[in-house]
Design an enzyme around this catalytic site. Sequence first.
Site, PDB file in Angstrom:
ATOM      1  N   HIS A   1       1.512 -36.309 -55.134  1.00 31.99           N
ATOM      2  CA  HIS A   1       1.798 -35.176 -56.021  1.00 31.99           C
ATOM      3  C   HIS A   1       0.667 -34.143 -55.958  1.00 31.99           C
ATOM      4  O   HIS A   1       0.918 -32.944 -55.834  1.00 31.99           O
ATOM      5  CB  HIS A   1       1.994 -35.651 -57.462  1.00 31.99           C
ATOM      6  CG  HIS A   1       2.020 -34.514 -58.431  1.00 31.99           C
ATOM      7  ND1 HIS A   1       3.167 -33.785 -58.680  1.00 31.99           N
ATOM      8  CD2 HIS A   1       1.033 -33.929 -59.162  1.00 31.99           C
ATOM      9  CE1 HIS A   1       2.882 -32.815 -59.529  1.00 31.99           C
ATOM     10  NE2 HIS A   1       1.602 -32.884 -59.838  1.00 31.99           N
TER      11      HIS A   1
ATOM     12  N   GLN B   1     -25.064 -20.195 -44.156  1.00 30.77           N
ATOM     13  CA  GLN B   1     -25.688 -20.839 -45.312  1.00 30.77           C
ATOM     14  C   GLN B   1     -25.392 -20.022 -46.560  1.00 30.77           C
ATOM     15  O   GLN B   1     -25.729 -18.847 -46.651  1.00 30.77           O
ATOM     16  CB  GLN B   1     -27.202 -20.899 -45.099  1.00 30.77           C
ATOM     17  CG  GLN B   1     -27.577 -21.584 -43.816  1.00 30.77           C
ATOM     18  CD  GLN B   1     -27.917 -23.041 -44.036  1.00 30.77           C
ATOM     19  OE1 GLN B   1     -28.793 -23.353 -44.820  1.00 30.77           O
ATOM     20  NE2 GLN B   1     -27.204 -23.919 -43.378  1.00 30.77           N
TER      21      GLN B   1
ATOM     22  N   ASP C   1     -16.298 -32.279 -39.765  1.00 29.28           N
ATOM     23  CA  ASP C   1     -17.581 -31.660 -40.076  1.00 29.28           C
ATOM     24  C   ASP C   1     -18.614 -32.145 -39.060  1.00 29.28           C
ATOM     25  O   ASP C   1     -18.301 -32.942 -38.183  1.00 29.28           O
ATOM     26  CB  ASP C   1     -17.993 -31.995 -41.513  1.00 29.28           C
ATOM     27  CG  ASP C   1     -18.191 -33.492 -41.702  1.00 29.28           C
ATOM     28  OD1 ASP C   1     -17.943 -34.253 -40.744  1.00 29.28           O
ATOM     29  OD2 ASP C   1     -18.593 -33.896 -42.800  1.00 29.28           O
ATOM     30  N   SER C   2     -19.843 -31.687 -39.196  1.00 30.70           N
ATOM     31  CA  SER C   2     -20.846 -32.017 -38.180  1.00 30.70           C
ATOM     32  C   SER C   2     -21.518 -33.349 -38.441  1.00 30.70           C
ATOM     33  O   SER C   2     -22.169 -33.897 -37.572  1.00 30.70           O
ATOM     34  CB  SER C   2     -21.918 -30.932 -38.161  1.00 30.70           C
ATOM     35  OG  SER C   2     -22.645 -30.991 -39.377  1.00 30.70           O
ATOM     36  N   GLY C   3     -21.372 -33.876 -39.617  1.00 25.74           N
ATOM     37  CA  GLY C   3     -22.063 -35.112 -39.958  1.00 25.74           C
ATOM     38  C   GLY C   3     -23.434 -34.876 -40.552  1.00 25.74           C
ATOM     39  O   GLY C   3     -24.077 -35.797 -41.051  1.00 25.74           O
TER      40      GLY C   3
ATOM     41  N   GLY D   1     -23.091 -24.991 -48.172  1.00 28.11           N
ATOM     42  CA  GLY D   1     -24.276 -25.022 -49.021  1.00 28.11           C
ATOM     43  C   GLY D   1     -24.024 -24.558 -50.434  1.00 28.11           C
ATOM     44  O   GLY D   1     -24.935 -24.152 -51.141  1.00 28.11           O
TER      45      GLY D   1
ATOM     46  N   CYS E   1       7.762 -36.591 -57.853  1.00 26.05           N
ATOM     47  CA  CYS E   1       8.534 -35.869 -58.873  1.00 26.05           C
ATOM     48  C   CYS E   1      10.007 -35.787 -58.501  1.00 26.05           C
ATOM     49  O   CYS E   1      10.875 -35.854 -59.364  1.00 26.05           O
ATOM     50  CB  CYS E   1       7.962 -34.476 -59.082  1.00 26.05           C
ATOM     51  SG  CYS E   1       6.319 -34.520 -59.833  1.00 26.05           S
TER      52      CYS E   1
ATOM     53  N   CYS F   1       7.346 -32.653 -54.683  1.00 31.05           N
ATOM     54  CA  CYS F   1       6.723 -33.834 -54.065  1.00 31.05           C
ATOM     55  C   CYS F   1       7.641 -35.045 -54.208  1.00 31.05           C
ATOM     56  O   CYS F   1       8.502 -35.077 -55.073  1.00 31.05           O
ATOM     57  CB  CYS F   1       5.358 -34.112 -54.678  1.00 31.05           C
ATOM     58  SG  CYS F   1       5.412 -35.072 -56.214  1.00 31.05           S
TER      59      CYS F   1
END
Lengths: 413, 562
Positions: A335, A191, A91-93, A220, A309, A306
């Site tokens: 899992h 947005q 992400d952009s931070g 957003g 399991c 998984c």
Amino acid sequence: MEFEVIAKCKTTKARVSRMKLAHGVTMLPTFMPVATQAAIKGLTSQQMESLGVTLILNNTYHLNLRPGLDVLKTAGGAHRFQGWNRNLLTDSGGFQLVSLSKFTTITEEGALFASPFTGEPTMLTPEESISIQHTIGADIIMQLDDVVSSLTTGPRVEEAMERSVRWLDRCIAQHNKSGKKDSQNLFAIVQGGLNPHLRDRCLDMMVARKDGVAGYAIGGLSGGEEKGDIKQCADKLPDERPRYSMGIGFAEDLLVCVALGVDMADCVFPTRTARFGVALTHSGPLNLRLSKHTKDFGPIDDSCPCPTCKDKVSRAILHHTITHETAAAHAITMHNVVFQAQVMGRAREAIIAGTFPDYLQTFFAQYFGKAGYPEWCVNALRSVGVDLLEGNPNQKVIPGTGAKWEYSDNPAL
Amino acid sequence: MAMTASTSSVSFSLSNWGPVSTTRSKIFGPRLGSLILHRHPQESDLDLSLPSTSREIRLETPTFLTSTSRGVVPHLSRDNVKRCESIRWVNVPFESFMESNPPVPTIHPGPDPLHKFLGFNQSQQIISMSARNPCDGRQLPPNGKDTVSVWTLQGVRKLTPSDWQKYATKCQPDVVFALSDTPFTDPPYSQKRMTKSIERSAQWLARLLSSPTIPLPSVILHLAGLSSSPARRAFSNSLLEPLYGPELEAVAHMGIKNLDEGVVGYSVDLVPIRMTIEAEGRKIASTNNTATPSALTPMFNQTRHLAVPLHTAQIIPLVHSSLSSLPPFKLRLINGIESPHEVLRYISKVGIDVFDAGWAQKCASIGVALDFEFPVITRKDVGEVGRLQIGCNLYDEAYQMDFRALSSSFLCQCPTCVPVSTPEGEEIKHGVDSEEYTRTTAIPTHPSTAVLSEVKGYTRAYIHHLLHTHEMSAHTLLTMHNLETLDRFFRGIRGLLTQLENSQKNEVASSLWDDEVSRFTLTYDELASFEVLETARGMWKDVDIKRGKGRLSKEKNEGEND
């Protein structure tokens, strides 16, 4: 990036695509587990790889603080640092700046905040955000946007939207001159928390910049909106770009988003809830802390592929160890990661087979049982031609959003 | 030495009798052995078709056992346990299962309930079961005439010898530690208490062995008597007394004539012995000012880190007094080791065969990556650069930019240093993600600008980062590495002993062993190593307080809203 839509649902807007990035192919729609600080909590990269996960998320804000860019640069990027050979998204931070720092002020130049190290005023500009993400080296990077709370009203909302578009231009320019365009891909962020009119304008402006971006994120939405917003965005975004809905993680939300045309989503929910002893299953979440599991020698889910399991780790031993031994958190995390991947994998299969509406019906029936469907899910799916109550007229409908939204970048992590 | 008829049995044999000719070092010197576990297939056993080798586990000694907590190897999920070839013997302290009644493993359906419940592989791991965590020195209410106090999260529980027998036969571990009356009240203990302790421990062993109908796992006996040499001797002698009358009848099904014949080996728990010695020292010091603490604890009185000093010099003769009269060819196990130096001392001076790995696992929990080798081969140069420590405190800022592998002396082959990727196409498939759709057969590899391409695995810098961000994966990676380092250490020990055994001259062999031990001691500074551990523990606590607790409670609140 090579992006190709290979199948579309004839009823809903759902689609299956193939996204080829520098670290391999990821089939969409997909769910991205969150490795905030360069590790999926408790797991190694080899474990994640074995689970069939091909795309995970790192948080720029956190990695910039620790280990810091010098370390990442010397390590040869975040992939090498954490031993992850598949695709990575950062992400952009910007979101954490707003959510983690009380002193952040947004100016046209960028986000001004108090440095967590020295307390000195520090500026994160769109150019800076992109170059940090270049150092981290993720296959998909995000523009810096001007985030406002979805509860904000008035001129600030419009200002933020328009500034985000201007910042997108600066991000594109920075990305274009970096020479990283063939290995890293910039996504714009639409947005979501806007009124329909503003959102429409935002979409128009962002779609106009299509040539500068590899995909679109819809952000957003952490404030708890309904997904009408997502529909509006997905409808308007170009077909030939992947669409990423930020911070979506509940299975029912994921499937509704897929039906509305979303290709990617991320959330800390499945991995975090695992650490509190909640295993996700196709029949609904299972709280392993409850004493009813004390003597239950069955696995979480007999049919789950998984490692937990498949190895027949019993609910009883998980009950005995969860919250006391980290290994129990690891087992349930694996899992839950697989559960999310299965929900999305089955969606892909159903879309290709032309049975996606049926899949929605059976998933909701099994997942919610007699507990009732969230009203917004029913409404949102009706808007794309699927009536969940059609074969199930006696099912209860729970008003409101039903489930809560959780943003991926929860500061608590 | 075949044990009782059971679904599995353990036998132990020595391959040498110590390289030295004097009688004493023959009994108490370094020795090589093999522990063999035979699994006897049952009618109900689905694995009947397996080749006989898969029903046999062979451990060469000296070796170590891996500790578990609440039934799991700390920080390792089962898939990671499988990745660790170093985990071949796990000990399961049973007390946590006494939180429910009946204990959950005792009602697990099917054969091999403990293996199945805890997910250990019958052809890969030996499971032993002890009532308590042998390294837990916390105070407990006194044991009773017929009860041992055990510790659970819900408070103290009382365990009776007959329940212990029942649990052992129901759970079917491969090895069970006999119940021992070791007091964990405030030490030191009176002579009367010690007399009771050795009497009860012998009675409880007799009780355990008196199981005519149900097969009993192989038994290891804790050598009672704590810090009292006479008590230890008396306990051993009581094991050798011929049984008669009803006592003999009770064990007739085993075909044994005394209690000792019913056990495959002996164990010594160091923690309660150290605490007793320490308490006695305090007592003497308070009544007699001439006895300084340093005279009592010559080796480690200056180290802050050890809540209780090692007292190795005092403990070795105590163990001798237990073992002197007992058959020398049985397995000898020690719990509560604190360093590789201690391992070497107990091999050299006592001839111990199996050591617990708790200390190495603890190191992983506080951010220490072990880094030592025996015999010292690659680090012979250290004389010039100063002595080394046995591990790195990866919290230290010095590792922030250290992109080297964890081990400095050899190429470690553990899953942390050499991570093994899932073979192409064998990852879990979720739908529309097979090659048919991805149209790729291989993941592209990336030429990197980094200068560190020769390091295949996780680096010190990465684990440093994980530690400071309070990420659980740090401890997972360190546990896998530390266990492998320990395994390699014991391989080195066995390798050297084998080499010496083959050499004809015993005198030479003995001095070669001593030379290598002192080279190790000179290369790796034990006191400084403890300081490293102490610093790491402090930093671990700091990060835990800063990022752990607050964060956890925050998460918890949010979790409740989910």
